[in-house]
Design an enzyme around this catalytic site. Structure first.
Site, PDB file in Angstrom:
ATOM      1  N   GLU A 145      40.903  35.650  15.096  1.00  0.00           N
ATOM      2  CA  GLU A 145      41.062  35.411  16.538  1.00  0.00           C
ATOM      3  C   GLU A 145      40.146  34.283  16.971  1.00  0.00           C
ATOM      4  O   GLU A 145      39.061  34.098  16.416  1.00  0.00           O
ATOM      5  CB  GLU A 145      40.659  36.669  17.325  1.00  0.00           C
ATOM      6  CG  GLU A 145      41.794  37.578  17.707  1.00  0.00           C
ATOM      7  CD  GLU A 145      42.644  37.014  18.841  1.00  0.00           C
ATOM      8  OE1 GLU A 145      42.660  35.793  19.055  1.00  0.00           O
ATOM      9  OE2 GLU A 145      43.297  37.816  19.510  1.00  0.00           O
ATOM     10  N   ASP A 146      40.563  33.562  18.006  1.00  0.00           N
ATOM     11  CA  ASP A 146      39.656  32.584  18.605  1.00  0.00           C
ATOM     12  C   ASP A 146      38.620  33.281  19.479  1.00  0.00           C
ATOM     13  O   ASP A 146      37.440  32.984  19.411  1.00  0.00           O
ATOM     14  CB  ASP A 146      40.431  31.524  19.408  1.00  0.00           C
ATOM     15  CG  ASP A 146      41.445  32.144  20.365  1.00  0.00           C
ATOM     16  OD1 ASP A 146      41.811  33.324  20.178  1.00  0.00           O
ATOM     17  OD2 ASP A 146      41.864  31.453  21.303  1.00  0.00           O
ATOM     18  N   ASP A 149      37.837  39.108  24.286  1.00  0.00           N
ATOM     19  CA  ASP A 149      37.397  39.229  25.678  1.00  0.00           C
ATOM     20  C   ASP A 149      37.341  40.717  26.023  1.00  0.00           C
ATOM     21  O   ASP A 149      36.323  41.377  25.793  1.00  0.00           O
ATOM     22  CB  ASP A 149      38.391  38.442  26.547  1.00  0.00           C
ATOM     23  CG  ASP A 149      37.999  38.390  28.008  1.00  0.00           C
ATOM     24  OD1 ASP A 149      37.027  39.035  28.399  1.00  0.00           O
ATOM     25  OD2 ASP A 149      38.680  37.691  28.794  1.00  0.00           O
ATOM     26  N   LYS A 204      33.036  37.409  24.069  1.00  0.00           N
ATOM     27  CA  LYS A 204      32.413  37.401  25.398  1.00  0.00           C
ATOM     28  C   LYS A 204      31.580  38.645  25.577  1.00  0.00           C
ATOM     29  O   LYS A 204      32.045  39.756  25.332  1.00  0.00           O
ATOM     30  CB  LYS A 204      33.490  37.361  26.484  1.00  0.00           C
ATOM     31  CG  LYS A 204      33.871  35.976  26.898  1.00  0.00           C
ATOM     32  CD  LYS A 204      34.670  36.044  28.180  1.00  0.00           C
ATOM     33  CE  LYS A 204      35.332  34.712  28.454  1.00  0.00           C
ATOM     34  NZ  LYS A 204      36.146  34.785  29.665  1.00  0.00           N
ATOM     35  N   ASP A 246      42.508  27.559  25.720  1.00  0.00           N
ATOM     36  CA  ASP A 246      43.091  26.759  26.800  1.00  0.00           C
ATOM     37  C   ASP A 246      42.764  27.313  28.178  1.00  0.00           C
ATOM     38  O   ASP A 246      42.353  28.464  28.319  1.00  0.00           O
ATOM     39  CB  ASP A 246      44.613  26.728  26.665  1.00  0.00           C
ATOM     40  CG  ASP A 246      45.240  28.074  27.056  1.00  0.00           C
ATOM     41  OD1 ASP A 246      44.799  29.102  26.513  1.00  0.00           O
ATOM     42  OD2 ASP A 246      46.134  28.087  27.919  1.00  0.00           O
TER      43      ASP A 246
END
Ligand code: PRP
Length: 181
Positions: free
Chosen positions: A101-102, A105, A133, A161
């Site tokens: 995963e990038d 969250d 995060k 993005d």
């Protein structure tokens, strides 16, 4: 320090620091999977495509690449829920799987994916995220490799993005989504 989303994002993690950390993660993953056969890397589209490409090329263990794509339900119709819009092409059964995963969250995307893949009886399943995060998680999620812990800001670049902008920035930057550009 007010920046609009039309301006160049403020640098949070420079390119060189990302490169160093990706090398370290690859070395750690190499050590952990040495002698275990082929590792199936499952990148989560779209955001993970840059990180996956760099990580996969740094690894030395035998590896294969797959992708999955998820989508949030529109308009909050199902709160926090995600659905699968593209599946892996090859079976994960008896494979060592690493979900890439990038960003993590709330953790809902990764949680959903891991639970789904577990039902398919992989030999093992682990997860790796470039960025996590802090203080945002809503579900407990298994995260085995983490590149960076960051504060609760809107990050873009290196695959991430804001409304499809900034994905191909070479660094991770911060934009303020309340200021439209
Ligand atoms: C982002 C990111 C993760 C997910 C993390 O995807 O790539 O998949 O959100 O959020 P969570 O931990 O709260 O579930 P996004 O929905 O923005 O899609 P994209 O990767 O196609 O931009």
């Amino acid at each position: 320090m007010s920046e609009t989303s039309s301006q160049q994002p403020r640098v949070l993690i420079p390119e060189a620091q990302i490169e160093r950390r990706v090398r370290e993660l690859a070395a750690q993953i190499d050590r952990d999977y040495q002698g275990k056969g082929s590792l199936m890397l499952v990148g989560v589209l779209k955001g993970a495509f840059v990180f996956l490409a760099d990580l996969a090329r740094r690894l030395t263990v035998p590896r294969e690449i797959e992708f999955m794509a998820l989508s949030s339900y529109p308009d909050g119709s199902v709160s926090g829920a995600v659905r699968l819009v593209m599946d892996v092409r090859r079976s994960v059964e008896r494979k060592h799987v690493l979900v890439v995963e990038d960003i993590v969250d709330t953790g809902r995307t990764l949680h959903y994916l891991i639970e789904l893949l577990k039902t398919r009886e992989p030999a093992s399943i682990r997860s790796c995220a470039l960025v996590r995060k802090e203080g945002r998680h809503e579900v407990e999620v298994q995260l085995d490799y983490v590149g960076f812990d960051i504060p609760d800001v809107w990050v873009v670049g290196y695959g991430l993005d804001y409304a499809e902008r900034w994905r191909t920035l070479p660094y991770i930057g911060v934009v303020d989504p309340t200021e439209d550009g």
